[in-house]
Design an enzyme around this catalytic site. Structure first.
Site, PDB file in Angstrom:
ATOM      1  N   HIS A 186     -36.470 -38.598 100.720  1.00  0.00           N
ATOM      2  CA  HIS A 186     -37.681 -38.044 100.091  1.00  0.00           C
ATOM      3  C   HIS A 186     -37.991 -38.988  98.950  1.00  0.00           C
ATOM      4  O   HIS A 186     -37.187 -39.156  98.044  1.00  0.00           O
ATOM      5  CB  HIS A 186     -37.440 -36.623  99.559  1.00  0.00           C
ATOM      6  N   GLY A 221     -43.991 -34.939  99.818  1.00  0.00           N
ATOM      7  CA  GLY A 221     -44.736 -35.915  99.036  1.00  0.00           C
ATOM      8  C   GLY A 221     -46.164 -36.108  99.488  1.00  0.00           C
ATOM      9  O   GLY A 221     -46.874 -36.954  98.953  1.00  0.00           O
ATOM     10  N   PRO A 263     -42.739 -30.484 103.010  1.00  0.00           N
ATOM     11  CA  PRO A 263     -43.838 -30.451 102.046  1.00  0.00           C
ATOM     12  C   PRO A 263     -43.683 -29.317 101.030  1.00  0.00           C
ATOM     13  O   PRO A 263     -43.267 -28.210 101.393  1.00  0.00           O
ATOM     14  CB  PRO A 263     -45.079 -30.213 102.919  1.00  0.00           C
ATOM     15  N   GLY A 264     -43.995 -29.616  99.805  1.00  0.00           N
ATOM     16  CA  GLY A 264     -44.109 -28.583  98.770  1.00  0.00           C
ATOM     17  C   GLY A 264     -45.580 -28.505  98.399  1.00  0.00           C
ATOM     18  O   GLY A 264     -46.307 -27.587  98.781  1.00  0.00           O
ATOM     19  N   ARG A 303     -48.322 -29.213  84.134  1.00  0.00           N
ATOM     20  CA  ARG A 303     -48.494 -30.541  84.731  1.00  0.00           C
ATOM     21  C   ARG A 303     -49.423 -31.479  83.950  1.00  0.00           C
ATOM     22  O   ARG A 303     -49.112 -32.664  83.826  1.00  0.00           O
ATOM     23  CB  ARG A 303     -48.976 -30.397  86.183  1.00  0.00           C
ATOM     24  N   CYS A 334     -49.483 -23.979  70.094  1.00  0.00           N
ATOM     25  CA  CYS A 334     -49.646 -24.780  68.888  1.00  0.00           C
ATOM     26  C   CYS A 334     -49.016 -26.134  69.130  1.00  0.00           C
ATOM     27  O   CYS A 334     -47.881 -26.391  68.728  1.00  0.00           O
ATOM     28  CB  CYS A 334     -49.028 -24.085  67.692  1.00  0.00           C
ATOM     29  N   GLU A 335     -49.787 -26.987  69.810  1.00  0.00           N
ATOM     30  CA  GLU A 335     -49.253 -28.230  70.336  1.00  0.00           C
ATOM     31  C   GLU A 335     -50.478 -29.009  70.800  1.00  0.00           C
ATOM     32  O   GLU A 335     -51.202 -28.538  71.675  1.00  0.00           O
ATOM     33  CB  GLU A 335     -48.357 -27.835  71.535  1.00  0.00           C
ATOM     34  N   TYR A 372     -45.920 -26.166  91.564  1.00  0.00           N
ATOM     35  CA  TYR A 372     -45.325 -26.613  90.300  1.00  0.00           C
ATOM     36  C   TYR A 372     -46.081 -26.059  89.099  1.00  0.00           C
ATOM     37  O   TYR A 372     -46.276 -26.754  88.104  1.00  0.00           O
ATOM     38  CB  TYR A 372     -45.247 -28.156  90.247  1.00  0.00           C
TER      39      TYR A 372
END
Ligand SMILES: *Cc1c(COP(=O)(O)O)cnc(C)c1O
Length: 416
Positions: A186, A221, A263-264, A303, A334-335, A372
């Site tokens: 992979h 992928g 596959p994801g 992401r 707060c970022e 994700y």
């Protein structure tokens, strides 16, 4: 202007009113369509599609895919346990992990398949289960990913056994009487189809070195287009040369290999969205920016902050005016890195988008949030509770909650 993928404004408003925001929404119809496309992957002598469950491990999604005949790729021992708790048969789970857990023998005894991902993992497997069958994950020597963080092949990657160590693999197998029956590679998420095909052919060379291999697992992928500027993978086109290579391999060696893919992203990325509420609109003056603040952000979709990934943002206004405006969409943490509309591939680059004019109380849907996202959030940062997940039925209107909203008590429950 960006369009809603599977929600309608009415459904979005109804879910928001009934269970609140932020909330993940998945589409059963879209999940089924993607699974059907993956199951049609070109193959010569049989195919197993494994859902890389780390992309979206909710039991309802696992059950749905399992009922359609998909198998599963687990990235940790805990994922394997989680799939079994969802009712997935152990024999349908293959474990390829950076950290082979102490409890791996229990998983094997229940029927979980193991792909040894390092020489040491292969040794540990051989010591516990001499004389049995096992799989091996190789790093085929090349990799490809949408970005450096998702490229998991080549000399800079720790995943799998370096291809030049096939001799060491054979020696360890011999010492413990192991039969290497599966080879697994992979190379990365969002990989270039050309590189994917090339490394698949490299993997066939590895199979030649292991006469007992009956299955070649080429990992996942496969790219999807989350926004219009991205290009998705056509699985039929991507797989056709691999099918031909398997036929060629059989002609040369007499070995008819079974194909597996994992596959994801492909299965779930565009089957999920996050429903959020616009909480504020602020600006930094005439030469500055206009910011939309939402009640979500890296707590649900990490992401963009990690990779500069792109998620379409669709405003669902309470009172449509037809007007549009350029906005920077920011999350509630707060970022300064909690930026939704970052530049592609650049987490810190601000890229305003032209969106439907929005006011506090309007909904904003973050699309492409099935893979994700719920699985990989910056959970509980700023002590925001984990958002609920809901599954929209195939009719596109009925829905059910498949994970409840977390409470503050649950965040605190292990503090002593
Ligand atoms: C993450 C992962 C996948 C899935 O990758 P996608 O890019 O989401 O398709 C497949 N196989 C293994 C071993 C993985 O770690």
């Amino acid at each position: 202007m960006e369009q809603l993928r599977f929600l309608t404004p009415e459904t979005a408003r109804r879910i928001a009113a009934e269970i609140g925001t932020p909330a993940y929404v998945y589409s059963e119809a879209a999940l089924r369509a993607q699974a059907a496309a993956a199951l049609a992957f070109p193959n010569a002598y049989g195919l197993t599609v494994r859902f890389a469950m780390k992309a979206c491990p909710n039991a309802a999604v696992l059950k749905l895919f399992s009922s359609m005949g998909l198998h599963f790729d687990a990235s940790s021992g805990f994922e394997a346990l989680r799939a079994m708790r969802a009712g997935v048969p152990a024999a349908s789970i293959s474990l390829s992990t950076q950290e082979l857990p102490e409890f791996f023998p229990d998983l094997v005894k229940q029927g979980v398949l193991i792909n040894a991902c390092s020489l040491r993992q292969l040794e540990r497997y051989g010591e516990k289960f001499p004389g049995t069958e096992v799989g091996v994950r190789f790093n085929p020597g090349a990799g490809s990913g949408a970005n450096g963080k998702t490229n998991v092949g080549g000399p800079d990657s720790s995943f799998g056994i370096w291809h030049e160590y096939a001799g060491e693999v054979a020696a360890i197998a011999k010492k413990h009487g192991l039969r290497i029956v599966r080879i697994h590679t992979h190379i990365g998420s969002g990989s270039d189809p050309v590189v994917w095909q090339k490394t698949s052919l490299l993997s066939l060379e590895l199979v030649k070195k292991f006469p007992e291999v009956t299955t070649l697992d080429l990992g996942g992928g496969f790219k999807v287009a989350r926004v219009a500027a991205e290009k998705g993978t056509d699985l039929q086109k991507c797989g056709a040369p691999i099918r031909d290579a398997f036929v060629q391999f059989a002609a040369e060696t007499g070995r008819k290999l079974k194909l597996e893919i994992e596959p994801g992203t492909f299965l779930v990325a565009n089957t999920g969205a996050v429903l959020t509420t616009v909480t504020d609109v602020v600006d930094t003056g005439a030469a500055g920016r206009v910011f939309l603040k939402i009640d979500s952000g890296m707590t649900e979709v990490l992401r963009p902050s990690l990779y500069g990934s792109q998620h379409a943002t669709v405003v669902v206004p309470q009172k449509p005016t037809g007007a549009t405006r350029d906005y920077v969409v920011v999350g509630h943490c707060c970022e300064s890195g909690d930026l939704v509309t970052c530049a592609p591939g650049d987490p810190e680059g601000i890229a305003p988008r032209t969106l439907t004019e929005a006011a506090p109380g309007d909904l904003l849907v973050m699309e492409g949030a099935g893979a994700y996202c719920a699985a990989m959030s910056s959970k509980n940062y700023n002590s925001f509770p984990e958002a609920p997940e809901v599954l929209l039925a195939s009719d596109g209107a009925a829905y059910r909650v498949i994970r409840r909203r977390q409470t503050l008590e649950q965040i605190l429950q292990n503090e002593v």
